[in-house]
Design a protein around this motif. Sequence first.
Motif, PDB file in Angstrom:
ATOM      1  N   ILE A  40       7.679 -10.001  25.199  1.00 44.71           N
ATOM      2  CA  ILE A  40       8.419 -10.990  24.400  1.00 44.71           C
ATOM      3  C   ILE A  40       9.519 -11.628  25.242  1.00 44.71           C
ATOM      4  CG2 ILE A  40       9.973 -11.278  22.425  1.00 44.71           C
ATOM      5  CD1 ILE A  40       8.366  -9.118  20.983  1.00 44.71           C
ATOM      6  N   LEU A  41      10.269 -10.812  25.979  1.00 45.30           N
ATOM      7  CA  LEU A  41      11.323 -11.343  26.840  1.00 45.30           C
ATOM      8  C   LEU A  41      10.746 -12.289  27.890  1.00 45.30           C
ATOM      9  CD1 LEU A  41      13.503  -8.141  27.429  1.00 45.30           C
ATOM     10  CD2 LEU A  41      14.069 -10.094  25.986  1.00 45.30           C
ATOM     11  N   HIS A  42       9.609 -11.919  28.454  1.00 43.71           N
ATOM     12  CA  HIS A  42       8.960 -12.776  29.450  1.00 43.71           C
ATOM     13  C   HIS A  42       8.488 -14.079  28.826  1.00 43.71           C
ATOM     14  CE1 HIS A  42       6.746 -13.923  32.990  1.00 43.71           C
ATOM     15  NE2 HIS A  42       5.574 -13.866  32.362  1.00 43.71           N
ATOM     16  N   PHE A  43       7.955 -13.998  27.616  1.00 40.43           N
ATOM     17  CA  PHE A  43       7.419 -15.187  26.934  1.00 40.43           C
ATOM     18  C   PHE A  43       8.519 -16.205  26.634  1.00 40.43           C
ATOM     19  CE2 PHE A  43       6.179 -17.428  23.004  1.00 40.43           C
ATOM     20  CZ  PHE A  43       4.994 -18.019  23.436  1.00 40.43           C
ATOM     21  N   ILE A  44       9.708 -15.714  26.267  1.00 35.85           N
ATOM     22  CA  ILE A  44      10.807 -16.629  25.937  1.00 35.85           C
ATOM     23  C   ILE A  44      11.733 -16.862  27.134  1.00 35.85           C
ATOM     24  CG2 ILE A  44      10.746 -16.004  23.498  1.00 35.85           C
ATOM     25  CD1 ILE A  44      13.147 -14.212  23.935  1.00 35.85           C
ATOM     26  N   SER A  45      11.301 -16.399  28.327  1.00 38.30           N
ATOM     27  CA  SER A  45      12.042 -16.597  29.582  1.00 38.30           C
ATOM     28  C   SER A  45      13.438 -15.977  29.551  1.00 38.30           C
ATOM     29  CB  SER A  45      12.142 -18.098  29.911  1.00 38.30           C
ATOM     30  OG  SER A  45      10.855 -18.667  30.058  1.00 38.30           O
ATOM     31  N   TYR A  46      13.530 -14.805  28.945  1.00 45.92           N
ATOM     32  CA  TYR A  46      14.790 -14.062  28.924  1.00 45.92           C
ATOM     33  C   TYR A  46      14.629 -12.698  29.583  1.00 45.92           C
ATOM     34  CZ  TYR A  46      17.724 -17.137  26.094  1.00 45.92           C
ATOM     35  OH  TYR A  46      18.504 -18.192  25.660  1.00 45.92           O
ATOM     36  N   ASP A  47      13.726 -12.622  30.545  1.00 45.22           N
ATOM     37  CA  ASP A  47      13.452 -11.336  31.183  1.00 45.22           C
ATOM     38  C   ASP A  47      14.424 -11.077  32.337  1.00 45.22           C
ATOM     39  OD1 ASP A  47      12.023 -13.587  32.245  1.00 45.22           O
ATOM     40  OD2 ASP A  47      10.917 -12.245  33.542  1.00 45.22           O
ATOM     41  N   SER A  48      15.711 -11.080  32.022  1.00 48.95           N
ATOM     42  CA  SER A  48      16.720 -10.716  33.015  1.00 48.95           C
ATOM     43  C   SER A  48      16.716  -9.207  33.203  1.00 48.95           C
ATOM     44  CB  SER A  48      18.105 -11.183  32.571  1.00 48.95           C
ATOM     45  OG  SER A  48      18.532 -10.456  31.435  1.00 48.95           O
ATOM     46  N   VAL A  49      17.167  -8.769  34.376  1.00 50.78           N
ATOM     47  CA  VAL A  49      17.163  -7.335  34.654  1.00 50.78           C
ATOM     48  C   VAL A  49      18.073  -6.601  33.675  1.00 50.78           C
ATOM     49  CG1 VAL A  49      19.008  -7.455  36.391  1.00 50.78           C
ATOM     50  CG2 VAL A  49      17.322  -5.607  36.487  1.00 50.78           C
ATOM     51  N   TYR A  50      19.144  -7.245  33.235  1.00 49.10           N
ATOM     52  CA  TYR A  50      20.066  -6.610  32.287  1.00 49.10           C
ATOM     53  C   TYR A  50      19.354  -6.295  30.973  1.00 49.10           C
ATOM     54  CZ  TYR A  50      24.310  -5.821  29.568  1.00 49.10           C
ATOM     55  OH  TYR A  50      25.281  -5.258  28.763  1.00 49.10           O
ATOM     56  N   LEU A  51      18.577  -7.243  30.455  1.00 51.55           N
ATOM     57  CA  LEU A  51      17.862  -7.012  29.195  1.00 51.55           C
ATOM     58  C   LEU A  51      16.710  -6.021  29.383  1.00 51.55           C
ATOM     59  CD1 LEU A  51      17.761 -10.563  27.569  1.00 51.55           C
ATOM     60  CD2 LEU A  51      19.071  -8.575  26.828  1.00 51.55           C
ATOM     61  N   LEU A  52      16.059  -6.067  30.549  1.00 55.10           N
ATOM     62  CA  LEU A  52      14.963  -5.129  30.795  1.00 55.10           C
ATOM     63  C   LEU A  52      15.458  -3.682  30.803  1.00 55.10           C
ATOM     64  CD1 LEU A  52      12.879  -6.890  33.601  1.00 55.10           C
ATOM     65  CD2 LEU A  52      12.490  -6.910  31.137  1.00 55.10           C
ATOM     66  N   ILE A  53      16.692  -3.484  31.245  1.00 54.00           N
ATOM     67  CA  ILE A  53      17.264  -2.132  31.280  1.00 54.00           C
ATOM     68  C   ILE A  53      17.803  -1.721  29.921  1.00 54.00           C
ATOM     69  CG2 ILE A  53      19.131  -0.714  32.240  1.00 54.00           C
ATOM     70  CD1 ILE A  53      18.877  -2.370  34.829  1.00 54.00           C
ATOM     71  N   TRP A  54      18.554  -2.613  29.275  1.00 55.34           N
ATOM     72  CA  TRP A  54      19.332  -2.212  28.105  1.00 55.34           C
ATOM     73  C   TRP A  54      18.614  -2.402  26.767  1.00 55.34           C
ATOM     74  CZ3 TRP A  54      23.202   0.947  28.319  1.00 55.34           C
ATOM     75  CH2 TRP A  54      23.950   1.029  29.487  1.00 55.34           C
ATOM     76  N   LEU A  55      17.677  -3.337  26.655  1.00 52.66           N
ATOM     77  CA  LEU A  55      16.999  -3.517  25.359  1.00 52.66           C
ATOM     78  C   LEU A  55      16.227  -2.268  24.935  1.00 52.66           C
ATOM     79  CD1 LEU A  55      16.332  -5.284  22.957  1.00 52.66           C
ATOM     80  CD2 LEU A  55      14.404  -6.235  24.253  1.00 52.66           C
TER      81      LEU A  55
END
Length: 437
Positions: free
Chosen positions: A108-123
């Motif tokens: 989902i993060l990749h699809f909406i172009s929000y796949d930052s390393v911060y979100l990948l770790i903390w979500l």
Amino acid sequence: MEKIRARFNFGNKVEPVKMRKRKSQLYNKEDACPLNDGVLRVNVTILSVAFRLVNCFLVQTSFVPDEYWQSLEVSHHMVFNYGHLTWEWQAGIRGFSYPLFFAFMYKILHFISYDSVYLLIWLPRIVQALLASLADIKLYSLVQTLEHPDVAKWTLFCQLCSWFTWFCCTRTMTNTTETTLTTLALFYYPLPGSKTHCSKKYLTLVALAVIVRPTALIVWLPLLVYHFWQENNKLRLITHHCIPIGLLAHKEFRFIYPVLPFCMVFCGISLANLKTWRRAAAYGLLVTNLVPALYTGLIHQRGTLDVMSHLQRLCDINSVSNSPQLDVLFLMPCHSTPFYSHVHCPMRMRFLECPPDLGEEDYTDEAKLFFDDPLHWLRISFPYKSSLPTHLVMFDVLEKKISVFLEGNNFMRRAEIFHTHFPEGRVGGGIFIYERR
């Protein structure tokens, strides 16, 4: 305590003596104001959710490799098509159910172009925290239905005070999800007299817990046997629920973290039964758990995460400059750090591998070969300077052993990162990052 024991009275079939009900509100607990009960539940929910979210962000250390290598690293590889899979995944002896949970978030993060390393770790950590808060709420509600509200209050207090629960419950480990599912299943378990029991829900949750981590069966087997003994329609119970659990091939016998919520119930009963020393005991419990919770969450073993943050910043700098592509070699015990899930950058990285001996003819334990003779391994692995990595990452205890190699190949120390106050063996108190000039 007597109420809980009475619910597991296997042999006694004698009907209890029925007492005459009094009409006075002082003696009738069933007529308690539902509005007050609803407000209390809302307050417990808000408290638990807020507490676990704070818990999540105050745990900034590493625990075991599995919290990355059996979850986030697999999910990152599934979604972004680069990374590293350990031998278990290459051999196909691990199930993908748990990594798929995080892969769905990553997609989902990749699809909406929000796949930052911060979100990948903390979500994923935030989601684990919310699930942990749900388990807290269900544990409180269960004890409230089985015991006095005062016991439920102290059980919740013990659950929130537990430093080990604080340390584990927001991590992306299968043990964490197993514990959460076990607590939720306990809420629906058909205890005699329970107002929340639902066999289908609890068996579904138990099945999920066993799929995530087969060791869950160790906790639930005695309770499943008890349920089978009580169940009238035993054939339906076996056919629809128990057989799928038993068909799982991979089973491990380790870790008893899922038993901790059961222990909290007895701690709550003990505190509720205290009269004179209750407040002193509560303060003592709080203080003795607060110190290890903060120390293990903020200080102990934090270096292996901090070093990945440092490498991620190097990757960002490298991407906007004309510098050569980063090539990082981790000269550490295998799986000491997370990997691509914590840098989210396709730079070249490798570490010393240590798969088990499965009887293959060309089997090698790279980590063992290196630590047996570090200088010899480095000279054989990098006979030419053109093959050298741009960066080396190591624990401080290794530096002296390979100092000749570092000086001879123009490696300079660029960063020193604290890891732990309790170094042991090949794991040092600090981590060094060397860069080749």
